[in-house]
Motif scaffolding. Sequence first.
Motif, PDB file in Angstrom:
ATOM      1  N   LEU A   1      10.793  -1.532  -1.948  1.00 47.30           N
ATOM      2  CA  LEU A   1      10.591  -0.300  -1.187  1.00 47.30           C
ATOM      3  C   LEU A   1      10.923  -0.509   0.284  1.00 47.30           C
ATOM      4  O   LEU A   1      10.658  -1.568   0.857  1.00 47.30           O
ATOM      5  CB  LEU A   1       9.145   0.178  -1.346  1.00 47.30           C
ATOM      6  N   MET A   2      11.489   0.536   0.897  1.00 46.19           N
ATOM      7  CA  MET A   2      11.800   0.550   2.325  1.00 46.19           C
ATOM      8  C   MET A   2      12.598  -0.672   2.748  1.00 46.19           C
ATOM      9  O   MET A   2      12.187  -1.449   3.619  1.00 46.19           O
ATOM     10  CB  MET A   2      10.517   0.683   3.164  1.00 46.19           C
ATOM     11  N   LYS A   3      13.745  -0.829   2.125  1.00 41.74           N
ATOM     12  CA  LYS A   3      14.623  -1.933   2.495  1.00 41.74           C
ATOM     13  C   LYS A   3      15.126  -1.730   3.926  1.00 41.74           C
ATOM     14  O   LYS A   3      15.193  -0.607   4.428  1.00 41.74           O
ATOM     15  CB  LYS A   3      15.814  -2.004   1.545  1.00 41.74           C
TER      16      LYS A   3
ATOM     17  N   PHE B   1       0.809  -1.219   0.000  1.00 38.06           N
ATOM     18  CA  PHE B   1       0.000   0.000   0.000  1.00 38.06           C
ATOM     19  C   PHE B   1       0.842   1.269   0.000  1.00 38.06           C
ATOM     20  O   PHE B   1       0.313   2.368   0.147  1.00 38.06           O
ATOM     21  CB  PHE B   1      -0.940  -0.018   1.213  1.00 38.06           C
ATOM     22  N   LEU B   2       2.154   1.102  -0.181  1.00 39.27           N
ATOM     23  CA  LEU B   2       3.004   2.272  -0.330  1.00 39.27           C
ATOM     24  C   LEU B   2       2.839   2.884  -1.716  1.00 39.27           C
ATOM     25  O   LEU B   2       2.668   2.173  -2.704  1.00 39.27           O
ATOM     26  CB  LEU B   2       4.471   1.875  -0.148  1.00 39.27           C
ATOM     27  N   LYS B   3       2.891   4.198  -1.783  1.00 38.87           N
ATOM     28  CA  LYS B   3       2.908   4.853  -3.092  1.00 38.87           C
ATOM     29  C   LYS B   3       4.171   4.421  -3.816  1.00 38.87           C
ATOM     30  O   LYS B   3       5.258   4.385  -3.247  1.00 38.87           O
ATOM     31  CB  LYS B   3       2.881   6.375  -2.935  1.00 38.87           C
ATOM     32  N   GLY B   4       4.041   4.084  -5.072  1.00 37.42           N
ATOM     33  CA  GLY B   4       5.166   3.589  -5.841  1.00 37.42           C
ATOM     34  C   GLY B   4       5.229   2.080  -5.917  1.00 37.42           C
ATOM     35  O   GLY B   4       6.025   1.536  -6.683  1.00 37.42           O
ATOM     36  N   HIS B   5       4.402   1.390  -5.124  1.00 34.58           N
ATOM     37  CA  HIS B   5       4.378  -0.066  -5.192  1.00 34.58           C
ATOM     38  C   HIS B   5       3.463  -0.516  -6.327  1.00 34.58           C
ATOM     39  O   HIS B   5       2.422   0.105  -6.589  1.00 34.58           O
ATOM     40  CB  HIS B   5       3.891  -0.658  -3.868  1.00 34.58           C
ATOM     41  N   LEU B   6       3.845  -1.600  -6.980  1.00 38.10           N
ATOM     42  CA  LEU B   6       3.078  -2.091  -8.126  1.00 38.10           C
ATOM     43  C   LEU B   6       1.626  -2.344  -7.768  1.00 38.10           C
ATOM     44  O   LEU B   6       0.715  -2.011  -8.538  1.00 38.10           O
ATOM     45  CB  LEU B   6       3.731  -3.370  -8.654  1.00 38.10           C
TER      46      LEU B   6
END
Length: 637
Positions: free
Chosen positions: A631-633, A415-420
């Motif tokens: 994202l967010m590693k 649900f992060l912006k930028g996630h597929l």
Amino acid sequence: MSTPPATERDQQSFAETALRLGGKTEEEARRTGALDRADEQVESLFKEKYQTANSPVHKAFWDANVPLNLFSPPPLAAMHPSDQTMAASLAVVRRHREAGTLLDEKGKIAASVLRELGGAGYWGLLIDPKYGGQGAPFARFTHFLTRMATLDAMVAGMASIHGCIGAVDPVRTFGTPEQKERFLPKLANGQALSGFALTEPAAGSDLTALRTTAVLDGDDYVLNGEKLFITNVIPGRTAGVVVLIDGKPAVLVVDLPPEENEHFRVKTYGLYALRQAYNNGLIFRDFRVPTGNLLKPPVGDGLTIAYHGLNLGRLSLCAGAAGSMRVMLANMLPWAEFRRTYGQPIARRELVKRRIGRLAGLIAGADALVAWGSWLIDEGYRGEMECIIAKIFGSEAMKEAAVELFMKTHGGRSFLKGHLFGDNVYDFLAPCIYEGEGEVLGMAFFKSLVKEHGKRFFEPIAKAAQQHNLAKPNPFNPVHAWKLRQVLAPYARWKIGQWFAPRDRQSVPHMDKRLAEHLHFAAALFAQLRTETTAAMEKHQLKLADRQCRIAELSQRIQDATTMLVTALWGHRQKNEAAVASADVMCQDLRRKLTGERPSDRYFRDAGKLADVILSGGFEVIAGVPQAEILMKYDNK
């Protein structure tokens, strides 16, 4: 209940007759009959051997043996002149994707990209070369759409909208030589990108509720009305617009003006899906269109034209879904290797492996249906039922892949912006209602399947019952049986023939044992479902149309049996273990869905082994599919 005049009764479609005899209102019977007649008029455009009654699904369901040759398309030719255009188009999109220039400041596919694609020949793939197109066979076109969808689903979707349900198919199929010369070259080079304006605020699946009108005035038609949810249309583009002329549906090819004016306005609204393309309402007020832009089908009216292109769009939708599911699978793998729980990557977990194997199976099913249905279209079949199966499977598979497999594996990052997933969730779900909502289409599939059987046996029985004032005819009532003996006899002979019909024991030489088992199961299931269907028709007779839930449920099982058959044969033709294994997993899933069985340990092992092959890079269909950055590693140390 009023009875129409004899001449009108002679022109009634089966659906109209069934509804009237079943006690429906005059309006409902007339409206439904109009759609059924449009369907019959489309049918008449095809040679008899390619009509629905002779289609693969119809034969598999009603005949003693499944015609396996009609479920096994040959491989695509090694080369075709359109390949150069396809390669160039992929290169255009790949370059802009990598440069970050695919979208404009509004988040739409950039006009510069659309122009470059036009220069590559992308918009003319389905148009004859003599009009500036590429003349690609439809099977090659849909295979290419899957590849394009792995780079950008919306660019792939726009080719389908433009070429299948936009202005291209209506003009190339129903246009006069002069109309083709005038419209097709600019449709081919992208000068006139197009859509199809059918839906209205009050008209969706009920196309008899159309209100947009066109009135002849000199050398022009004057349009008044509103269209809604029309994709790919903005000022300056072209649209096939369905209107009412003298109360009958018709299609006008409309070149929209470059700017809005007092006669033409675009109605904008917020739409979550298809956000990278334009989707607008169109409002016409005394808008003039030359009479030479009216398309005239050889039979029927505007609904005939509208119905014709829908099958192409449904197959293209499934092809796009196959591409999008490839992207999901390719992006599950690095995440599954990266994300660790209790010291181990989740790629080692049986639950995640099952999801990976299941997704590979869904891709196999979609690929199989697209290859089969597209080949039938190229062969000359109408493909109504086959394309419906592909559309419903593709849309439902993509929904499941997105929510149950992709989202749940990625967890909160989805649900992060930028996630597929987060960025595309509505596009993953929308196909379930676009090109026809799934269960409604399923009922249309069932109607097409039983129509000839109903006309042959049940319509004469219903008419005779009406003549003898038998409200609920019962063949086990001696009085009823005697009065209806002449019309009951043909059905009784058919029924007895079914009891003694031999089992379908066909086999395919050198077929993998796993797939052969699914093939035999599907063939036997057709006979069982035929028995259930005729029992439902006997029980409800011409009022079966009111049993929508029963129809939808039966329809879905017939579709699933067909998908199992097609997927098993597809897996056999691929000649590689990953494809065989993915087809096997898909067929095992379908079999459990059909029988209610629980998953076996063998199934979990099979899905896990397939996942191991995929994780090790052995699944060729996702080779080269772009993978997004995680994202967010977090620091693994």
